[in-house]
Design an enzyme around this catalytic site. Structure first.
Site, PDB file in Angstrom:
ATOM      1  N   CYS A 196       0.865  -1.177   0.000  1.00 25.96           N
ATOM      2  CA  CYS A 196       0.000   0.000   0.000  1.00 25.96           C
ATOM      3  C   CYS A 196       0.899   1.223   0.000  1.00 25.96           C
ATOM      4  CB  CYS A 196      -0.914   0.004   1.222  1.00 25.96           C
ATOM      5  SG  CYS A 196      -2.053  -1.402   1.300  1.00 25.96           S
TER       6      CYS A 196
ATOM      7  N   LEU B  93      -4.137  -1.049  -1.368  1.00 27.03           N
ATOM      8  CA  LEU B  93      -4.202  -2.202  -2.259  1.00 27.03           C
ATOM      9  C   LEU B  93      -4.765  -3.336  -1.410  1.00 27.03           C
ATOM     10  CD1 LEU B  93      -3.549  -3.589  -4.980  1.00 27.03           C
ATOM     11  CD2 LEU B  93      -1.362  -4.265  -3.990  1.00 27.03           C
TER      12      LEU B  93
ATOM     13  N   ASN C  87       2.028   0.152   5.850  1.00 23.52           N
ATOM     14  CA  ASN C  87       2.190  -0.617   4.626  1.00 23.52           C
ATOM     15  C   ASN C  87       2.946  -1.870   5.034  1.00 23.52           C
ATOM     16  OD1 ASN C  87       2.817  -1.676   2.096  1.00 23.52           O
ATOM     17  ND2 ASN C  87       4.491  -0.242   1.741  1.00 23.52           N
ATOM     18  N   GLY C  88       2.263  -3.013   5.043  1.00 20.55           N
ATOM     19  CA  GLY C  88       2.965  -4.211   5.466  1.00 20.55           C
ATOM     20  C   GLY C  88       2.078  -5.426   5.605  1.00 20.55           C
TER      21      GLY C  88
ATOM     22  N   THR D 115      23.542  -0.317 -11.881  1.00 20.19           N
ATOM     23  CA  THR D 115      23.103  -1.712 -11.789  1.00 20.19           C
ATOM     24  C   THR D 115      21.610  -1.808 -11.539  1.00 20.19           C
ATOM     25  OG1 THR D 115      25.256  -2.293 -10.870  1.00 20.19           O
ATOM     26  CG2 THR D 115      23.494  -3.899 -10.610  1.00 20.19           C
TER      27      THR D 115
ATOM     28  N   ARG E 231      19.536  -0.866 -14.742  1.00 25.06           N
ATOM     29  CA  ARG E 231      19.614  -1.930 -15.758  1.00 25.06           C
ATOM     30  C   ARG E 231      18.733  -3.121 -15.365  1.00 25.06           C
ATOM     31  NH1 ARG E 231      26.124  -2.569 -16.706  1.00 25.06           N
ATOM     32  NH2 ARG E 231      26.529  -0.615 -17.830  1.00 25.06           N
TER      33      ARG E 231
END
Length: 551
Positions: free
Chosen positions: A2, A51, A76-77, A335, A338
């Site tokens: 979320c 969510l 959020n968790g 990194t 990519r």
């Protein structure tokens, strides 16, 4: 997954201006949203983008309970031991939402005991109106993101799941104001002052990588004591997957065909059958042309009997997505960018073409189990162990960040079993010599632990290490070559000067220039470029390391 957002101590026009930034994290929670201003504390504004994974509107936040009407939580968790905590302490749960446990724990035991006893991933802010305190905390490895803005002179604070939701505060903040990631494994306590402002009381670190769980472990320790080493590793990883199956939404797996994602997929498929999930597990692979990952993932999917999806992308997809990837990542690390392109495009496909919302992936295995090729050059087992701890301490700024942002950009929730607390504790406590690459094979111990399980074919279980950004590319043409060609089409200022870590290549300068457009002067988001250790290379790609032998 979320999105949480909050401001403390801001009033007037600026408060309205900052609220508009709340929409910047809409992608993290498209199902519902709510923003509230406390009537008794008008300088406190809390926002939540939801969510829906477990429970319906009863799990909506900001969350308040009848038994604690002056306490408000945004989180959020996922708290995997929420039911166990209820049974242990006889909490009067009012919802089916797992994060409700945080409120009960804080009131019963205080913030420090709360965070130590949560088995899960989380970033939360709890406001206790009675005690006039604010508690902020983040999970041990930073699986769930959290940014914090602080202006100690103005006694103002802001919180958000992503930095983009606080850039308005930073741009209007004082000269000494700061914006950056809230550190994993830490919590902070603030006092709410009489004028509605906030003052930091203290910060405390409650976790370091490899530390044993302080909660009642998912797998009893006396049961583990009866197992041999390989059996214990396999059992703990399976248990880490099992506890992460809690979801009212469809579950799928990101599958590159490498060891890490293949092991997780195999375990999830096995557990899904045991739990009688009413659907086949969907698997998702992405690559360019004759990508090694597509070929390997196809073999794994066929072996496991999953509902497999292959996504192919080309230079046009790179051209269209590159800048958006940098914006969502909030990073200019070479990194990370990519490796994020393929995962970003794959997440987009999942969102637009399937009903899978929860996705498992293999992030964390390379850090925990010494999976990077350069570990073969470690000067000693002690140095290798210390490097694992360093990588895990910083994973929230690199691979962990990549995994969260590329999936959350398309409203998917990520699950990462390799970063389970009980699993990492046991794995990192094994004799360091046994954890090193053996006979030129990285993650030998992990592979050997599943050698007799039949979960995967040997060709996958013992497949050579392939970096994700390399594995998704064609054998004839690397992804970074394609990116370089795309960047060459665009104009950049090669002579531009930036604070912080300096970009030296055209690719790095382009990334930094795009980053600066949305996050000016926020170079602290990335303290250093991710590079392999103990080897002399000028590019972070695994293809430049002598031992590279992936096919």
């Amino acid at each position: 997954m979320c999105g949480i957002w909050a401001t403390f101590g801001v009033d007037g026009v600026l408060s309205f201006t900052y609220v508009k930034c709340f929409s910047k994290i809409r992608h993290r929670g498209p199902d519902a949203w709510r923003i509230e201003q406390d009537a008794r504390e008008p300088l406190i504004i809390l926002g939540f983008q939801r969510l829906s994974i477990v429970d319906g509107l009863h799990g909506m936040q900001p969350m308040r309970l009848h038994c604690y009407p002056r306490t408000t939580l945004i989180c959020n968790g996922e708290i995997y031991n929420c039911k166990r905590l209820q049974e242990q302490h006889d909490f009067p749960y009012e919802t089916k939402c797992d994060v409700e446990a945080i409120i009960h724990m804080c009131h019963r035991f205080g913030i420090e005991e709360t965070v130590k006893n949560l088995d899960g991933v989380f970033a939360f802010c709890l406001v206790d109106g009675e005690k006039r305190k604010v508690y902020v905390a983040r999970d041990p490895y930073g699986v769930r993101p959290l940014f914090i803005f602080q202006d100690t002179e103005a006694q103002v604070m802001g919180l958000c799941s992503e930095g983009k939701g606080l850039m308005g505060m930073k741009q209007n903040g004082g000269e000494n104001s700061t914006l950056g990631q809230f550190p994993p494994g830490h919590f902070q306590v603030y006092s709410i002052l009489e004028n509605g402002k906030v003052k930091l009381d203290y910060t405390k670190q409650y976790f370091t990588p490899g530390k044993p769980p302080q909660f009642v472990p998912f797998v009893p320790e006396d049961k583990l004591a009866k197992m041999d080493l390989n059996e214990k590793i396999a059992h703990l990883l399976e248990a880490a997957c099992r506890k992460r199956l809690m979801s009212d939404r469809r579950i799928g797996c990101l599958l590159s065909g490498g060891l890490d994602s293949s092991l997780i997929t195999a375990l999830v498929v096995k557990l899904a059958k045991e739990c009688n999930l009413p659907y086949k597990i969907q698997t998702f692979a992405i690559g360019m042309g004759d990508s090694p990952d597509l070929i390997a993932a196809r073999a794994v999917a066929d072996y496991l009997g999953t509902e497999h999806h292959e996504v192919k992308f080309d230079e046009n997809d790179v051209r269209e997505s590159l800048d958006n990837v940098i914006y969502h990542l909030e990073s200019f690390d070479i990194t990370t960018i990519r490796a994020s392109l393929g995962m970003y495009l794959l997440s987009k496909y999942i969102k637009e073409n399937t009903d899978t919302t929860v996705v498992f992936s293999g992030e964390g295995a390379d850090e925990v189990a010494q999976g990077y090729i350069y570990f073969r050059d470690a000067p000693s087992e002690t140095a290798a162990h210390k490097e694992s701890i360093r990588l895990l301490s910083d994973i929230y700024m690199y691979d962990g960040l990549r995994a969260d942002r590329t999936t959350s950009a398309f409203s998917l929730e990520l699950r990462v079993p390799f970063l389970d607390i009980q699993f990492t504790h046991h794995y990192l406590s094994i004799d360091p010599k046994l954890r090193q690459p053996q006979n030129g094979v990285e993650k030998h111990l992990l592979r050997n632990s599943f050698a007799k399980s039949g979960l995967l074919p040997d060709s996958i279980l013992w497949r050579h290490k392939e970096a994700f950004s390399d594995g998704v590319a064609s054998l004839k043409k690397s992804l970074f070559t394609t990116i370089g060609e795309v960047i060459a089409e665009r104009s950049i200022d090669e002579d531009a000067q930036y604070p912080g870590v300096q970009p030296k290549t055209t690719e790095a300068k382009y990334y930094r220039s795009i980053f600066e457009k949305s996050f000016p002067r926020q170079h602290n988001f990335i303290p250093y470029y991710w590079m392999p250790k103990w080897v002399q290379v000028s590019d972070p790609s695994a293809r430049f390391i002598t031992h590279y032998a992936a096919k």
